[in-house]
Design a protein around this motif. Structure first.
Motif, PDB file in Angstrom:
ATOM      1  N   UNK A  10       0.843  -1.205   0.000  1.00 36.04           N
ATOM      2  CA  UNK A  10       0.000   0.000   0.000  1.00 36.04           C
ATOM      3  C   UNK A  10       0.875   1.251   0.000  1.00 36.04           C
ATOM      4  N   UNK A  11       1.927   1.249   0.828  1.00 31.37           N
ATOM      5  CA  UNK A  11       2.806   2.413   0.937  1.00 31.37           C
ATOM      6  C   UNK A  11       3.468   2.751  -0.400  1.00 31.37           C
ATOM      7  N   UNK A  12       3.952   1.731  -1.115  1.00 32.22           N
ATOM      8  CA  UNK A  12       4.639   1.983  -2.379  1.00 32.22           C
ATOM      9  C   UNK A  12       3.670   2.084  -3.555  1.00 32.22           C
ATOM     10  N   UNK A  13       2.387   1.892  -3.304  1.00 33.24           N
ATOM     11  CA  UNK A  13       1.388   2.039  -4.354  1.00 33.24           C
ATOM     12  C   UNK A  13       1.447   0.961  -5.420  1.00 33.24           C
ATOM     13  N   UNK A  14       1.719  -0.257  -5.005  1.00 32.55           N
ATOM     14  CA  UNK A  14       1.873  -1.363  -5.962  1.00 32.55           C
ATOM     15  C   UNK A  14       0.697  -1.457  -6.934  1.00 32.55           C
ATOM     16  N   UNK A  15      -0.495  -1.300  -6.474  1.00 31.73           N
ATOM     17  CA  UNK A  15      -1.676  -1.451  -7.330  1.00 31.73           C
ATOM     18  C   UNK A  15      -1.866  -0.301  -8.316  1.00 31.73           C
ATOM     19  N   UNK A  16      -1.159   0.796  -8.102  1.00 32.39           N
ATOM     20  CA  UNK A  16      -1.408   1.999  -8.884  1.00 32.39           C
ATOM     21  C   UNK A  16      -0.264   2.397  -9.803  1.00 32.39           C
ATOM     22  N   UNK A  17       0.738   1.562  -9.941  1.00 33.69           N
ATOM     23  CA  UNK A  17       1.880   1.942 -10.766  1.00 33.69           C
ATOM     24  C   UNK A  17       2.349   0.783 -11.627  1.00 33.69           C
ATOM     25  N   UNK A  18       3.081   1.111 -12.659  1.00 32.14           N
ATOM     26  CA  UNK A  18       3.557   0.080 -13.576  1.00 32.14           C
ATOM     27  C   UNK A  18       4.855  -0.575 -13.114  1.00 32.14           C
TER      28      UNK A  18
END
Length: 121
Positions: free
Chosen positions: A91-99
């Motif tokens: 969640x912190x690194x935004x895995x779901x939102x980045x390529x």
């Protein structure tokens, strides 16, 4: 300080986060990453969580936009640590939102993480 640079080689940055991660630590990681991006235009990161206890409580976390602004320039990120942090780290690194390709490895799989990071796609 909970952040330590372990290795900076060409397009790879290896860092260790121990204890509690603060906004100041995060800002220091931003500076190092930006220096690498200026030279190579993209990079990969290895993050080792060593006795990690989470993030500091600080309202400045809401102001962090680095990942949004530079997400496409970080091609791979390997995170090694206690699996109890896996979902929160994602969640912190935004895995779901980045390529960016982001993988989490248990503490005993550091070598596997570095091998994965070095693989070309």
């Amino acid at each position: 300080m909970s952040f330590e640079l372990i290795k900076k080689l060409d397009q790879e940055i290896w860092m260790k986060v121990s204890g509690q991660f603060t906004v100041e630590d995060y800002q220091e990681t931003q500076t190092l990453t930006l220096l690498g991006l200026e030279l190579y235009h993209e990079s990969s990161a290895l993050i080792i969580l060593d006795n990690f206890t989470g993030w500091s409580k600080d309202p400045r976390w809401d102001e962090i936009l680095f990942m949004q602004d530079h997400a496409d320039k970080i091609k791979k990120m390997a995170i090694v640590g206690d699996e109890k942090w896996k979902e929160e780290i994602f969640m912190f690194v935004g895995k779901s939102f980045r390529s960016t390709k982001i993988e989490f490895f248990p503490e005993n799989q550091l070598e596997l993480a570095t091998d994965w990071l070095a693989e070309t796609d």
